[in-house]
Design an enzyme around this catalytic site. Structure first.
Site, mmCIF file in Angstrom:
data_model
loop_
_atom_site.group_PDB
_atom_site.id
_atom_site.type_symbol
_atom_site.label_atom_id
_atom_site.label_comp_id
_atom_site.label_asym_id
_atom_site.label_seq_id
_atom_site.Cartn_x
_atom_site.Cartn_y
_atom_site.Cartn_z
ATOM 1 C CB CYS A 41 76.392 47.566 -62.521
ATOM 2 S SG CYS A 41 76.907 49.156 -61.889
ATOM 3 N N GLY A 179 62.371 40.221 -48.454
ATOM 4 C CA GLY A 179 63.829 40.216 -48.315
ATOM 5 C C GLY A 179 64.293 41.595 -47.879
ATOM 6 N N GLY A 180 64.959 41.648 -46.729
ATOM 7 C CA GLY A 180 65.410 42.940 -46.182
ATOM 8 C C GLY A 180 66.910 43.126 -46.329
ATOM 9 C CD GLU A 202 65.645 39.134 -44.014
ATOM 10 O OE1 GLU A 202 65.797 39.687 -45.110
ATOM 11 O OE2 GLU A 202 66.087 37.991 -43.746
ATOM 12 N NE ARG A 272 72.024 40.246 -59.010
ATOM 13 C CZ ARG A 272 71.222 40.671 -59.991
ATOM 14 N NH1 ARG A 272 70.087 41.280 -59.701
ATOM 15 N NH2 ARG A 272 71.558 40.513 -61.258
ATOM 16 C CG ASP A 313 77.370 39.867 -59.166
ATOM 17 O OD1 ASP A 313 78.273 40.394 -58.502
ATOM 18 O OD2 ASP A 313 76.214 40.338 -59.244
ATOM 19 C CB ALA A 321 79.741 47.367 -59.539
ATOM 20 C CG HIS A 445 84.367 73.472 -38.029
ATOM 21 N ND1 HIS A 445 83.570 72.537 -37.399
ATOM 22 C CD2 HIS A 445 83.855 74.695 -37.700
ATOM 23 C CE1 HIS A 445 82.649 73.165 -36.681
ATOM 24 N NE2 HIS A 445 82.794 74.470 -36.853
HETATM 25 P P1 NAD Z 1 70.875 39.795 -49.957
HETATM 26 O O1 NAD Z 1 71.464 38.452 -49.803
HETATM 27 O O2 NAD Z 1 71.602 41.010 -49.549
HETATM 28 O O3 NAD Z 1 69.480 39.842 -49.155
HETATM 29 C C1 NAD Z 1 68.465 38.905 -49.338
HETATM 30 C C2 NAD Z 1 67.635 38.861 -48.073
HETATM 31 O O4 NAD Z 1 66.475 38.095 -48.316
HETATM 32 C C3 NAD Z 1 68.372 38.197 -46.912
HETATM 33 O O5 NAD Z 1 68.335 39.062 -45.801
HETATM 34 C C4 NAD Z 1 67.585 36.913 -46.677
HETATM 35 O O6 NAD Z 1 67.552 36.551 -45.328
HETATM 36 C C5 NAD Z 1 66.205 37.297 -47.179
HETATM 37 N N1 NAD Z 1 65.369 36.170 -47.627
HETATM 38 C C6 NAD Z 1 65.754 35.082 -48.319
HETATM 39 N N2 NAD Z 1 64.672 34.287 -48.564
HETATM 40 C C7 NAD Z 1 63.606 34.898 -48.007
HETATM 41 C C8 NAD Z 1 62.228 34.601 -47.948
HETATM 42 N N3 NAD Z 1 61.728 33.505 -48.508
HETATM 43 N N4 NAD Z 1 61.406 35.442 -47.286
HETATM 44 C C9 NAD Z 1 61.900 36.576 -46.713
HETATM 45 N N5 NAD Z 1 63.195 36.917 -46.765
HETATM 46 C C10 NAD Z 1 64.037 36.100 -47.413
HETATM 47 O O7 NAD Z 1 70.418 39.869 -51.477
HETATM 48 P P2 NAD Z 1 69.786 41.068 -52.307
HETATM 49 O O8 NAD Z 1 69.364 42.177 -51.431
HETATM 50 O O9 NAD Z 1 68.780 40.428 -53.199
HETATM 51 O O10 NAD Z 1 71.038 41.557 -53.127
HETATM 52 C C11 NAD Z 1 71.687 40.667 -54.020
HETATM 53 C C12 NAD Z 1 73.089 41.075 -54.338
HETATM 54 O O11 NAD Z 1 73.139 42.325 -54.949
HETATM 55 C C13 NAD Z 1 73.997 41.134 -53.136
HETATM 56 O O12 NAD Z 1 75.180 40.469 -53.464
HETATM 57 C C14 NAD Z 1 74.242 42.584 -52.938
HETATM 58 O O13 NAD Z 1 75.527 42.822 -52.408
HETATM 59 C C15 NAD Z 1 74.117 43.138 -54.353
HETATM 60 N N6 NAD Z 1 73.650 44.530 -54.304
HETATM 61 C C16 NAD Z 1 74.451 45.484 -53.754
HETATM 62 C C17 NAD Z 1 74.003 46.794 -53.667
HETATM 63 C C18 NAD Z 1 74.885 47.832 -53.036
HETATM 64 O O14 NAD Z 1 76.054 47.571 -52.854
HETATM 65 N N7 NAD Z 1 74.359 49.005 -52.671
HETATM 66 C C19 NAD Z 1 72.727 47.128 -54.082
HETATM 67 C C20 NAD Z 1 71.932 46.131 -54.614
HETATM 68 C C21 NAD Z 1 72.413 44.836 -54.716
#
Ligand code: NAD
Length: 449
Positions: A41, A179-180, A202, A272, A313, A321, A445
């Protein structure tokens, strides 16, 4: 005779929260960390990513200055200075790291530097030295996932670890984000706003935040990114990357057909995985699922082995976090022999710090309907809000899902400062407040609230 009341394995948000909370309660706590306290984090996740997003916001603001009647000198244009921007980010991390280290010292937490492993008798071994404790809390965290064909080399093919710790002299000109999800969307937002030609690929049909938020809210973000120039593709099957003289060739297939783009970098953000492979879990009899998560009782955070707990995690709960902080408190109360209030995982606060920001807590409209709830749904657009007009940021909405004649079940926000506005809506959802109760409170306001 034990060396400590509690040994905490891993110094990320879960670990340092457990150590600080335990020490505040009078426990003698040791914290084992093989890198730097603060974990993913602080050093390669939330904090640096948000610092980069803030720089992107400043760049956008300067670009929009003319709209507010603020003129730059003739011919002057702002440009992102990538090393300087990263240096500022590193200063923020440095300050927080020093603050956290000082706090651990002041609370008399013994920080043991090195890689810790559980032993068969439930003690912890670090670099040949063994320490015993009444209880152990495992908070070994997670690491970026990759796939064959998308191997991360830290140079052309990077993960969020590298994107948050770039030593490059300049920004790439072209990037593909694979990955989106949360990470992919946040970095697509940063790179787009800093002027990088950004393509988001994605696998699921919805290209932006396909899992988690209410669709109405995620769609506002998708449209906003598209308008700013992000090339979005949902339902994308990405082939193994190919190296070219100019960079990397990314071939992908969507419903629209096959396509190929050349980019300078690829950011892999496909999720992750828990880091549980080198912590002596098998030796200590701590059960781990097929996917590598440590099995826990969510009411107490206890593992299959007595007096060993796991949080953050490395367990299969939302990878956030602040969820790790909450789980740390549950574990410490359990260790103290007190009744812990378990985390209500269905109602935790979620924030995606993109532009516009997305934030939510509780049930989406689709989830509420799927659960057979008799609901009413109200949407309010920021377009009609005076403060949003004043700050020049009217994209977005607040969507409230409530039981008919009953409490608020979920609130979903997208727009300016959604991350901060969430706090009140989180309370309403978790307090199971009626819309009429919340509506009776006065709000300033003009304000976004
Ligand atoms: P995620 O699971 O949110 O998103 C991963 C995305 O990748 C999914 O939509 C999935 O469908 C896609 N995907 C998987 N394989 C693929 C492929 N081969 N080709 C294309 N798309 C594919 O994971 P993340 O964005 O890597 O985040 C990981 C972790 O970190 C999560 O637990 C998230 O909550 C945490 N995180 C949180 C924050 C926040 O709270 N603002 C910020 C960053 C990370």
């Amino acid at each position: 005779m034990t060396d400590h009341d509690v040994i905490v394995l891993g110094g990320g948000p879960g670990g340092y929260a457990a150590a600080l909370y335990g020490a505040s309660a009078g426990l003698n706590v040791a914290l084992v960390e093989d890198n730097k306290v603060g974990g993913t984090c602080l050093h390669r996740g939330c904090i640096p990513a948000k610092a980069l997003l803030q720089a992107a916001e400043v760049f956008r603001t300067v670009g929009d200055a003319g709209d507010f009647g603020i003129r730059l000198p003739e011919g002057a244009t702002a440009t992102p200075d990538w090393p300087a921007l990263n240096a500022r980010k590193s200063r923020v991390i440095g300050q927080l790291h020093a603050g956290l280290s000082g706090l651990l010292r002041r609370r008399k937490v013994t920080v043991i530097e090195g890689h810790g492993r559980l032993t068969a008798d439930g003690a912890v071994e670090v670099d040949g030295q063994t320490a015993s404790a009444g209880a152990v809390i495992i908070c070994t965290g997670s690491a970026p996932r990759s796939l064959p064909g998308l191997e991360i080399d830290g140079d052309r093919v990077i993960s969020s670890d590298h994107a948050t710790n770039s030593t490059d002299a300049s920004l790439p000109e072209r990037i593909a984000v694979i990955g989106g999800g949360v990470i992919g969307s946040e970095f697509a937002s940063v790179f787009t706003d800093l002027g990088v030609s950004t393509t988001l690929l994605e696998a699921l049909p919805d290209s932006v935040l396909p899992v988690g938020p209410d669709r109405d809210v995620a769609n506002v973000l998708a449209k906003a990114l598209k308008r700013r120039g992000t090339d979005l593709h949902g339902g994308a099957r990405v082939s193994p990357l190919e190296r070219t003289d100019g960079g990397l060739l990314v071939s992908f297939e969507t419903k629209a057909g096959a396509d190929k783009i050349e980019v300078d970098k690829v950011l892999v953000a496909i999720g992750r995985r828990p880091v549980t492979e080198d912590a002596g879990l098998a030796a200590a009899g701590v059960n781990v699922s097929d996917r590598g998560f440590i099995d826990i009782n969510p009411l107490t955070m206890a593992t299959s082995r007595e007096n060993i707990y796991a949080i953050g995690d490395c367990v299969n709960t939302p990878g956030l976090a602040h969820v790790a902080y909450a789980e740390a408190i549950v574990a410490i109360h359990t260790i103290l022999g007190e009744r812990a209030v378990p985390v209500d995982y269905d109602k935790v606060p979620w924030v995606v710090y993109t532009h516009p920001e997305v934030a939510w807590s509780g049930l989406t409209e689709a989830e509420a309907r799927a659960a057979g709830r008799d609901i009413e749904v109200h949407k309010h657009m920021f377009a009609g809000n005076g403060r949003a007009m004043i700050i020049g940021d009217t994209d977005g909405m607040v969507k409230v899902v409530a039981e008919k004649g009953g409490p608020i079940l979920g609130v979903h926000l997208v727009g300016p400062w959604a991350s901060e506005l969430l706090a009140e809506t989180y309370l309403a959802v978790n307090w199971e407040a009626l819309p009429s109760e919340v509506g009776a409170f006065i709000h300033p306001h003009p304000s976004l609230s």
